[in-house]
Design an enzyme around this catalytic site. Structure first.
Site, PDB file in Angstrom:
ATOM      1  N   LYS A  17     -55.961  93.380   4.215  1.00 17.48           N
ATOM      2  CA  LYS A  17     -55.315  94.405   3.394  1.00 17.48           C
ATOM      3  C   LYS A  17     -55.478  94.025   1.926  1.00 17.48           C
ATOM      4  CE  LYS A  17     -50.974  96.766   2.459  1.00 17.48           C
ATOM      5  NZ  LYS A  17     -49.639  97.092   2.961  1.00 17.48           N
ATOM      6  N   ARG A  75     -46.471 105.123  -1.796  1.00 11.82           N
ATOM      7  CA  ARG A  75     -45.280 104.557  -2.440  1.00 11.82           C
ATOM      8  C   ARG A  75     -44.383 105.667  -2.966  1.00 11.82           C
ATOM      9  NH1 ARG A  75     -48.484  99.517  -5.431  1.00 11.82           N
ATOM     10  NH2 ARG A  75     -49.165  98.524  -3.483  1.00 11.82           N
ATOM     11  N   LYS A 111     -48.784  93.519  -6.270  1.00 14.69           N
ATOM     12  CA  LYS A 111     -48.789  92.830  -4.979  1.00 14.69           C
ATOM     13  C   LYS A 111     -49.965  91.860  -4.850  1.00 14.69           C
ATOM     14  CE  LYS A 111     -46.103  96.381  -2.559  1.00 14.69           C
ATOM     15  NZ  LYS A 111     -45.916  97.102  -1.275  1.00 14.69           N
ATOM     16  N   GLU A 136     -58.772  85.430   6.952  1.00 14.42           N
ATOM     17  CA  GLU A 136     -57.483  86.019   7.360  1.00 14.42           C
ATOM     18  C   GLU A 136     -57.566  86.517   8.799  1.00 14.42           C
ATOM     19  OE1 GLU A 136     -54.504  86.606   6.062  1.00 14.42           O
ATOM     20  OE2 GLU A 136     -54.682  86.366   3.892  1.00 14.42           O
ATOM     21  N   LYS A 165     -57.905  97.726   5.382  1.00 15.30           N
ATOM     22  CA  LYS A 165     -57.212  98.731   4.582  1.00 15.30           C
ATOM     23  C   LYS A 165     -57.462  98.478   3.112  1.00 15.30           C
ATOM     24  CE  LYS A 165     -52.484 100.200   3.910  1.00 15.30           C
ATOM     25  NZ  LYS A 165     -51.120  99.900   4.193  1.00 15.30           N
ATOM     26  N   TYR A 216     -54.161 110.285   7.751  1.00 16.77           N
ATOM     27  CA  TYR A 216     -53.308 111.455   7.546  1.00 16.77           C
ATOM     28  C   TYR A 216     -54.033 112.746   7.929  1.00 16.77           C
ATOM     29  CZ  TYR A 216     -50.810 107.830   5.078  1.00 16.77           C
ATOM     30  OH  TYR A 216     -50.173 106.659   4.782  1.00 16.77           O
TER      31      TYR A 216
HETATM   32  C1  PBG Z   1     -46.446  98.460   2.720  1.00 17.32           C
HETATM   33  C2  PBG Z   1     -47.479  99.441   3.113  1.00 17.32           C
HETATM   34  C3  PBG Z   1     -48.248 100.163   2.202  1.00 17.32           C
HETATM   35  C4  PBG Z   1     -49.062 101.003   2.949  1.00 17.32           C
HETATM   36  C5  PBG Z   1     -48.781 100.779   4.290  1.00 17.32           C
HETATM   37  N1  PBG Z   1     -47.811  99.792   4.383  1.00 17.32           N
HETATM   38  C6  PBG Z   1     -48.219 100.183   0.727  1.00 17.32           C
HETATM   39  C7  PBG Z   1     -48.287  98.932  -0.013  1.00 17.32           C
HETATM   40  O1  PBG Z   1     -48.757  97.892   0.479  1.00 17.32           O
HETATM   41  O2  PBG Z   1     -47.838  98.957  -1.143  1.00 17.32           O
HETATM   42  C8  PBG Z   1     -50.018 101.973   2.321  1.00 17.32           C
HETATM   43  C9  PBG Z   1     -50.479 103.110   3.158  1.00 17.32           C
HETATM   44  C10 PBG Z   1     -51.106 104.219   2.396  1.00 17.32           C
HETATM   45  O3  PBG Z   1     -51.341 104.161   1.164  1.00 17.32           O
HETATM   46  O4  PBG Z   1     -51.402 105.226   3.045  1.00 17.32           O
HETATM   47  N2  PBG Z   1     -46.181  97.399   3.509  1.00 17.32           N
END
Ligand code: PBG
Length: 324
Positions: A196, A206, A218, A234, A249, A314
């Site tokens: 990620k 968010r 982050k 990872e 992701k 989505y």
């Molecule tokens: C947070 C989380 C995020 C997403 C899924 N779980 C956002 C982030 O890490 O700030 C993002 C999913 C998306 O943008 O569709 N644990």
């Protein structure tokens, strides 16, 4: 002499193209993200995600039935937590009657064979909007992992089939696996967001959960998008710690990572086509600048071609309606 090989022969009609086509989209390939809110009979459109909604538990019934009838077989639940229930330790995340736990029970009671996946991370519950416990401006790793273990356990107790840690703390897969084994949930799966990246494509999500970080970013836990090595180390660690499925992701900008992991690793790879990717296509389509349906399907097939076994998107519902 004329070429003996003419690649256009196998493209000359739709029938022959169908015959030699390598990749297809099936309803079972998709994971449908769901945003759940407290209250009754409320469905709110997310402003930066046109056509996508947050909804209350009572409205989940129709939604999940519809997904099931379209052939979709898995959902990934996220909850929006009111500010009053947020703190630094994610206390509300462990509430056995919390929104997540209730959502799992509700979906399982309506569609028992739907594979229910749950997001495991503190950010929706954190007054700092971070995925972990904050101390002196830092995100604590091991203290966070301890809470994530209890959170995953609580989801398993509510009936989740698969827990999906999206936090990127070190060592959390091993700890969650151990907690699940200790408490007699050997069949609860783990889909690890193992690769990620610290991405700006998460903005609309968010907004959806009101979970933007209150300070900083982050980048001390999510991966640097300039790197490939991290994705592999990872992921290898997560397999060793007991992950059943790995996730990359965001999606389209990271197909090289999907390809590499799917070539090298012996477990299914999922990809998450994230909120910003959805928003971009919606916006371009609203302006009439792109052919919405065809661009959507082209991107989804690209995930399959690069080696993804599962796609969290989505677009799932619309895509499945189109391919049927
Ligand atoms: C947070 C989380 C995020 C997403 C899924 N779980 C956002 C982030 O890490 O700030 C993002 C999913 C998306 O943008 O569709 N644990």
């Amino acid at each position: 002499m004329y070429p003996i090989q003419r690649n256009r022969r196998l493209r000359s009609s739709e029938s022959i193209r169908q015959m030699v086509r390598e990749h297809h989209l099936r309803p079972q390939d998709f994971i449908v993200p769901l945003f759940v809110i407290e209250g009754h009979n409320t469905k709110e459109q997310i402003p930066s995600m046109p056509g996508y909604f947050r909804m209350t538990l009572d409205l989940l019934t129709d939604e999940v039935n519809e997904l099931w009838n379209l052939g979709l077989r898995s959902v990934l639940i996220f909850v929006k937590v009111p500010d009053a229930k947020k703190d630094n330790k994610g206390t509300e995340a462990l509430n056995p009657e919390g929104l997540m736990q209730q959502a799992v029970q509700t979906i399982k009671s309506i569609t028992p064979n739907m594979v229910v996946m749950t997001d495991v991370a503190l950010d929706p519950y954190s007054n700092y909007g971070h995925d972990g416990i904050v101390e002196n401006g830092k995100i604590l790793n091991d203290e966070t992992v301890a809470v994530l273990g209890e959170m995953a356990l609580s989801h398993a107790q509510a009936g989740a089939d698969i827990v999906a840690p999206s936090d990127m703390m070190d060592g959390r897969i091993g700890h969650i696996r151990q907690r699940l084994e200790d408490e007699n949930f050997p069949d609860t799966g783990i889909m690890s967001y193992s690769a990620k990246y610290a991405s700006s494509f998460y903005g609309p999500f968010r907004d959806a959960l009101d979970s933007a970080p209150g300070f900083g970013d982050k980048k001390t836990y999510q991966m640097d998008f300039a790197n490939r090595f991290d994705a592999l180390t990872e992921s290898e660690k997560d397999i060793a710690e007991g992950a059943d499925i790995l996730m990359v992701k965001p999606g389209i900008a990271y197909l090289d990572i999907v390809y590499e992991l799917s070539q090298k690793l012996p477990i299914p790879i999922a990809v998450y086509q994230v909120s910003g990717e959805y928003a971009m296509l919606k916006a371009a389509a609203e302006k009439g600048w792109l052919d919405y349906e065809n661009v959507m399907l082209e991107q989804l097939i690209a995930f399959k071609r690069s080696g993804a076994r599962l796609i969290a998107s989505y677009f799932a519902k619309e895509a499945v309606s189109l391919i049927q």
